[in-house]
Write a protein that holds these residues in place. Structure first.
Motif, short mmCIF file in Angstrom:
data_model
loop_
_atom_site.label_atom_id
_atom_site.label_comp_id
_atom_site.label_asym_id
_atom_site.label_seq_id
_atom_site.Cartn_x
_atom_site.Cartn_y
_atom_site.Cartn_z
N SER A 133 0.85 -1.18 0.00
CA SER A 133 0.00 0.00 0.00
C SER A 133 0.89 1.24 0.00
O SER A 133 2.04 1.19 0.43
CB SER A 133 -0.92 -0.01 1.22
N HIS A 134 0.33 2.33 -0.50
CA HIS A 134 1.13 3.55 -0.61
C HIS A 134 0.30 4.76 -0.22
O HIS A 134 -0.84 4.91 -0.68
CB HIS A 134 1.64 3.72 -2.05
N ASN A 135 0.86 5.59 0.63
CA ASN A 135 0.23 6.83 1.05
C ASN A 135 0.90 7.97 0.27
O ASN A 135 2.00 8.39 0.63
CB ASN A 135 0.40 7.03 2.55
N PRO A 136 0.26 8.45 -0.80
CA PRO A 136 0.93 9.44 -1.66
C PRO A 136 1.14 10.81 -1.03
O PRO A 136 2.00 11.56 -1.48
CB PRO A 136 -0.02 9.54 -2.86
N ASP A 137 0.38 11.14 0.03
CA ASP A 137 0.55 12.49 0.59
C ASP A 137 1.62 12.55 1.68
O ASP A 137 1.93 13.61 2.18
CB ASP A 137 -0.78 13.06 1.09
N GLY A 138 2.21 11.40 2.02
CA GLY A 138 3.33 11.38 2.96
C GLY A 138 2.98 11.80 4.37
O GLY A 138 3.86 12.19 5.13
N SER A 139 1.72 11.69 4.76
CA SER A 139 1.31 12.13 6.09
C SER A 139 1.29 11.00 7.11
O SER A 139 0.53 11.04 8.06
CB SER A 139 -0.08 12.77 6.00
N SER A 140 2.12 10.01 6.93
CA SER A 140 2.13 8.86 7.85
C SER A 140 2.79 9.21 9.17
O SER A 140 3.81 9.91 9.20
CB SER A 140 2.87 7.69 7.21
N PRO A 141 2.24 8.72 10.27
CA PRO A 141 2.86 8.97 11.57
C PRO A 141 4.19 8.21 11.70
O PRO A 141 4.43 7.24 10.99
CB PRO A 141 1.83 8.44 12.57
N ALA A 142 5.01 8.66 12.60
CA ALA A 142 6.33 8.05 12.81
C ALA A 142 6.20 6.82 13.71
O ALA A 142 6.64 6.82 14.85
CB ALA A 142 7.28 9.06 13.41
N ILE A 143 5.57 5.78 13.16
CA ILE A 143 5.45 4.52 13.90
C ILE A 143 5.90 3.38 12.98
O ILE A 143 5.95 3.54 11.76
CB ILE A 143 4.01 4.25 14.39
N ASP A 144 6.24 2.26 13.59
CA ASP A 144 6.66 1.09 12.82
C ASP A 144 5.57 0.05 12.86
O ASP A 144 5.08 -0.32 13.93
CB ASP A 144 7.94 0.50 13.42
N LEU A 145 5.18 -0.45 11.69
CA LEU A 145 4.25 -1.56 11.59
C LEU A 145 5.01 -2.76 11.04
O LEU A 145 5.72 -2.66 10.05
CB LEU A 145 3.06 -1.23 10.67
#
Length: 148
Positions: A90-102
């Motif tokens: 999966s890809h989040n194009p807006d780059g607003s992902s939180p700084a966590i590790d999954l």
């Protein structure tokens, strides 16, 4: 055509769900579970799938990791019948992902790249589409796994 989802949950317990209602309930259970050390592996088909020699083995698989407390999930889709895109994240194009590790793979301790983190609502939509089409969902963006 019957629908059966076979899952190896993040708790390392195998489960199967039969029919759309049970399958959607299993998806909700997965999306409500904090994935701390292991991912969930899913296969959909007309039969249950097994990891041992009794087979059969699916050509398509979804890998799911979720953090309900952070509101994000990450998906990886494997399709051995698609030589152009056999493994995609999966890809989040807006780059607003939180700084966590999954976790991507509990065996190797690999983690998803942060750009793979999407809101749980999008993961739910993708998983619901997957139940219907039995192929890589088109409602979210995907990036080849080897581009990370």
């Amino acid at each position: 055509m019957s629908m059966i989802v076979t899952a190896i949950l993040s708790t390392q317990i195998g489960r199967s769900a039969h029919g759309i209602i049970e399958c959607e309930q299993l998806i909700e259970e997965i999306l409500d579970t904090e994935h701390l050390g292991w991912e969930t592996l899913l296969a959909v088909g007309d039969v249950e799938f097994y990891r041992d020699r009794s087979g059969p083995y699916p050509n398509h698989q979804l890998r799911v990791s979720v953090s309900p407390k952070n509101g994000v999930a990450a998906l990886s889709y494997t399709d051995h019948d698609d030589p152009a895109l056999s493994i995609a994240n999966s890809h989040n194009p807006d780059g607003s992902s939180p700084a966590i590790d999954l976790v991507f793979n509990g065996d190797t301790r690999a983690i998803f790249p942060r750009s793979a983190l999407i809101p749980i609502s999008l993961a739910r939509a993708a998983l619901t589409e997957w139940l219907t089409t039995r192929s890589r969902p088109t409602c979210i963006e995907w990036v080849p796994y080897d581009e990370y």
